[in-house]
Design a protein around this motif. Structure first.
Motif, PDB file in Angstrom:
ATOM      1  N   GLU A  10      54.338 129.715  37.269  1.00 44.81           N
ATOM      2  CA  GLU A  10      54.660 129.250  38.617  1.00 44.81           C
ATOM      3  C   GLU A  10      54.556 127.733  38.709  1.00 44.81           C
ATOM      4  N   LEU A  11      53.521 127.170  38.079  1.00 45.10           N
ATOM      5  CA  LEU A  11      53.348 125.722  38.111  1.00 45.10           C
ATOM      6  C   LEU A  11      54.481 125.022  37.364  1.00 45.10           C
ATOM      7  N   LEU A  12      54.874 125.570  36.229  1.00 46.11           N
ATOM      8  CA  LEU A  12      55.963 124.979  35.452  1.00 46.11           C
ATOM      9  C   LEU A  12      57.301 125.124  36.180  1.00 46.11           C
ATOM     10  N   ALA A  13      57.467 126.235  36.893  1.00 47.35           N
ATOM     11  CA  ALA A  13      58.695 126.405  37.685  1.00 47.35           C
ATOM     12  C   ALA A  13      58.764 125.346  38.779  1.00 47.35           C
ATOM     13  N   GLY A  14      57.627 125.082  39.424  1.00 47.97           N
ATOM     14  CA  GLY A  14      57.582 124.032  40.436  1.00 47.97           C
ATOM     15  C   GLY A  14      57.841 122.662  39.843  1.00 47.97           C
ATOM     16  N   LEU A  15      57.308 122.434  38.639  1.00 47.90           N
ATOM     17  CA  LEU A  15      57.541 121.164  37.948  1.00 47.90           C
ATOM     18  C   LEU A  15      59.022 120.981  37.649  1.00 47.90           C
ATOM     19  N   TRP A  16      59.681 122.040  37.228  1.00 48.34           N
ATOM     20  CA  TRP A  16      61.104 121.954  36.912  1.00 48.34           C
ATOM     21  C   TRP A  16      61.934 121.652  38.161  1.00 48.34           C
ATOM     22  N   VAL A  17      61.554 122.261  39.282  1.00 48.92           N
ATOM     23  CA  VAL A  17      62.249 121.980  40.545  1.00 48.92           C
ATOM     24  C   VAL A  17      62.074 120.511  40.922  1.00 48.92           C
ATOM     25  N   THR A  18      60.872 119.979  40.729  1.00 46.92           N
ATOM     26  CA  THR A  18      60.622 118.564  41.007  1.00 46.92           C
ATOM     27  C   THR A  18      61.489 117.675  40.122  1.00 46.92           C
ATOM     28  N   ILE A  19      61.623 118.046  38.852  1.00 47.56           N
ATOM     29  CA  ILE A  19      62.457 117.266  37.928  1.00 47.56           C
ATOM     30  C   ILE A  19      63.915 117.290  38.376  1.00 47.56           C
ATOM     31  N   GLU A  20      64.419 118.464  38.721  1.00 44.92           N
ATOM     32  CA  GLU A  20      65.810 118.574  39.180  1.00 44.92           C
ATOM     33  C   GLU A  20      66.041 117.726  40.427  1.00 44.92           C
ATOM     34  N   LEU A  21      65.125 117.830  41.364  1.00 42.88           N
ATOM     35  CA  LEU A  21      65.238 117.079  42.611  1.00 42.88           C
ATOM     36  C   LEU A  21      65.207 115.579  42.340  1.00 42.88           C
ATOM     37  N   THR A  22      64.338 115.165  41.429  1.00 44.12           N
ATOM     38  CA  THR A  22      64.194 113.746  41.105  1.00 44.12           C
ATOM     39  C   THR A  22      65.441 113.196  40.427  1.00 44.12           C
ATOM     40  N   VAL A  23      66.003 113.949  39.498  1.00 45.90           N
ATOM     41  CA  VAL A  23      67.205 113.492  38.789  1.00 45.90           C
ATOM     42  C   VAL A  23      68.357 113.286  39.767  1.00 45.90           C
ATOM     43  N   MET A  24      68.587 114.261  40.629  1.00 42.43           N
ATOM     44  CA  MET A  24      69.685 114.151  41.595  1.00 42.43           C
ATOM     45  C   MET A  24      69.445 113.011  42.583  1.00 42.43           C
ATOM     46  N   ALA A  25      68.208 112.885  43.053  1.00 44.13           N
ATOM     47  CA  ALA A  25      67.901 111.829  44.017  1.00 44.13           C
ATOM     48  C   ALA A  25      67.995 110.447  43.385  1.00 44.13           C
ATOM     49  N   THR A  26      67.572 110.330  42.127  1.00 44.83           N
ATOM     50  CA  THR A  26      67.624 109.036  41.445  1.00 44.83           C
ATOM     51  C   THR A  26      69.064 108.580  41.227  1.00 44.83           C
ATOM     52  N   LEU A  27      69.887 109.462  40.688  1.00 41.66           N
ATOM     53  CA  LEU A  27      71.287 109.104  40.435  1.00 41.66           C
ATOM     54  C   LEU A  27      72.021 108.803  41.739  1.00 41.66           C
ATOM     55  N   GLY A  28      71.845 109.682  42.712  1.00 42.94           N
ATOM     56  CA  GLY A  28      72.529 109.482  43.987  1.00 42.94           C
ATOM     57  C   GLY A  28      71.999 108.284  44.751  1.00 42.94           C
ATOM     58  N   GLY A  29      70.677 108.096  44.738  1.00 38.21           N
ATOM     59  CA  GLY A  29      70.078 106.987  45.470  1.00 38.21           C
ATOM     60  C   GLY A  29      70.483 105.635  44.913  1.00 38.21           C
ATOM     61  N   ILE A  30      70.546 105.530  43.582  1.00 32.85           N
ATOM     62  CA  ILE A  30      70.968 104.268  42.970  1.00 32.85           C
ATOM     63  C   ILE A  30      72.444 104.000  43.279  1.00 32.85           C
ATOM     64  N   ALA A  31      73.265 105.049  43.246  1.00 31.59           N
ATOM     65  CA  ALA A  31      74.684 104.885  43.582  1.00 31.59           C
ATOM     66  C   ALA A  31      74.841 104.399  45.023  1.00 31.59           C
ATOM     67  N   ILE A  32      74.067 104.980  45.931  1.00 32.82           N
ATOM     68  CA  ILE A  32      74.097 104.533  47.329  1.00 32.82           C
ATOM     69  C   ILE A  32      73.642 103.083  47.424  1.00 32.82           C
ATOM     70  N   GLY A  33      72.601 102.750  46.665  1.00 30.38           N
ATOM     71  CA  GLY A  33      72.084 101.386  46.687  1.00 30.38           C
ATOM     72  C   GLY A  33      73.088 100.366  46.196  1.00 30.38           C
ATOM     73  N   ILE A  34      73.836 100.712  45.154  1.00 29.60           N
ATOM     74  CA  ILE A  34      74.853  99.796  44.629  1.00 29.60           C
ATOM     75  C   ILE A  34      75.942  99.566  45.674  1.00 29.60           C
ATOM     76  N   CYS A  35      76.388 100.650  46.298  1.00 30.01           N
ATOM     77  CA  CYS A  35      77.414 100.518  47.342  1.00 30.01           C
ATOM     78  C   CYS A  35      76.893  99.693  48.516  1.00 30.01           C
ATOM     79  N   GLY A  36      75.663  99.978  48.916  1.00 30.64           N
ATOM     80  CA  GLY A  36      75.083  99.245  50.035  1.00 30.64           C
ATOM     81  C   GLY A  36      74.864  97.778  49.716  1.00 30.64           C
ATOM     82  N   ALA A  37      74.420  97.493  48.491  1.00 32.81           N
ATOM     83  CA  ALA A  37      74.202  96.104  48.092  1.00 32.81           C
ATOM     84  C   ALA A  37      75.517  95.333  48.059  1.00 32.81           C
ATOM     85  N   ALA A  38      76.572  95.979  47.571  1.00 25.23           N
ATOM     86  CA  ALA A  38      77.888  95.335  47.558  1.00 25.23           C
ATOM     87  C   ALA A  38      78.345  95.031  48.977  1.00 25.23           C
TER      88      ALA A  38
END
Length: 221
Positions: free
Chosen positions: A16-44
């Protein structure tokens, strides 16, 4: 009274703990890629001439940077349904993290762009590059090099902040830890294991992002 550590009692709950860890990893990867893309657009957008859209983006940045992440999350989860926009806990968690990282990364990346010598813009114009080509090929790469360590740190902060989404019953690492603790009452053992998971994830994430920076940006930080 001496407290006896009992980590062996947690063994049945590791899946259960490892399943939660994996969900955190998935959430982090998507948020990191999307957040940086938003940041680049916003900075431009924010680095160009002032427009209505750039001013509205500035309001968004200030709103997010000056309010708690948990309030932003609760607004999305409990406020938006009042307007007829209902999201699952996972969708709300991802949206909140995207919005949060997008605002912070906008200002971080914009700081790197602002110190770019004007001569680089002028040289690109002489070479016949469009404004978009100039931004993507000439301005953005060195700007990212300058601010990359700060951007990496912000991504890690957002990852650690993902623990808040357990408050809306999204089954990530902290949610799993709380659930296990409620079943075993081994608070010290459960949260020590959870702390080590977050520490491991932070160190691994930093190393992977720095490796990506060296690979794609030539960043030596």
């Amino acid at each position: 009274m001496t407290y006896q550590l009992n980590f062996s009692a947690l063994l049945p709950f590791w899946p259960e703990l490892l399943a939660g860890l994996w969900v955190t990893i998935e959430l982090t990867v998507m948020a990191t890629l999307g957040g940086i893309a938003i940041g680049i657009c916003g900075a431009a957008l924010r680095s160009g001439k002032p427009t209505l859209l750039s001013r509205l983006w500035g309001i968004y940045v200030e709103l997010i940077r000056n309010t708690p992440f948990v309030v932003q999350l609760f607004f999305i989860v409990f406020g938006l349904p009042s307007l007829g926009w209902k999201l699952t806990a996972g969708q709300a968690a991802l949206l909140a993290m995207l919005i949060n990282l997008g605002a912070y990364s906008t200002e971080i990346i914009r700081a790197g762009i602002q110190v770019t010598p004007k001569g680089q813009w002028e040289a690109a114009r002489v070479l016949g590059l469009t404004r978009m080509q100039t931004f993507l090929r000439v301005i953005l790469p060195p700007a990212l090099q300058r601010i990359y360590p700060a951007l990496v740190s912000q991504c890690i902060i957002v990852m650690l902040g993902s623990s808040v989404v357990s408050q809306v019953s999204y089954e990530e690492l902290t949610f799993a830890a709380n659930l296990i603790q409620s079943r075993t009452f081994l608070s010290f053992e459960v949260y020590l294991a959870t702390t080590l998971c977050y520490l491991m994830l932070s160190v691994l994430m930093r190393q992977l992002l720095l490796l990506a920076g060296r690979r794609f940006l030539g960043n030596q930080s």
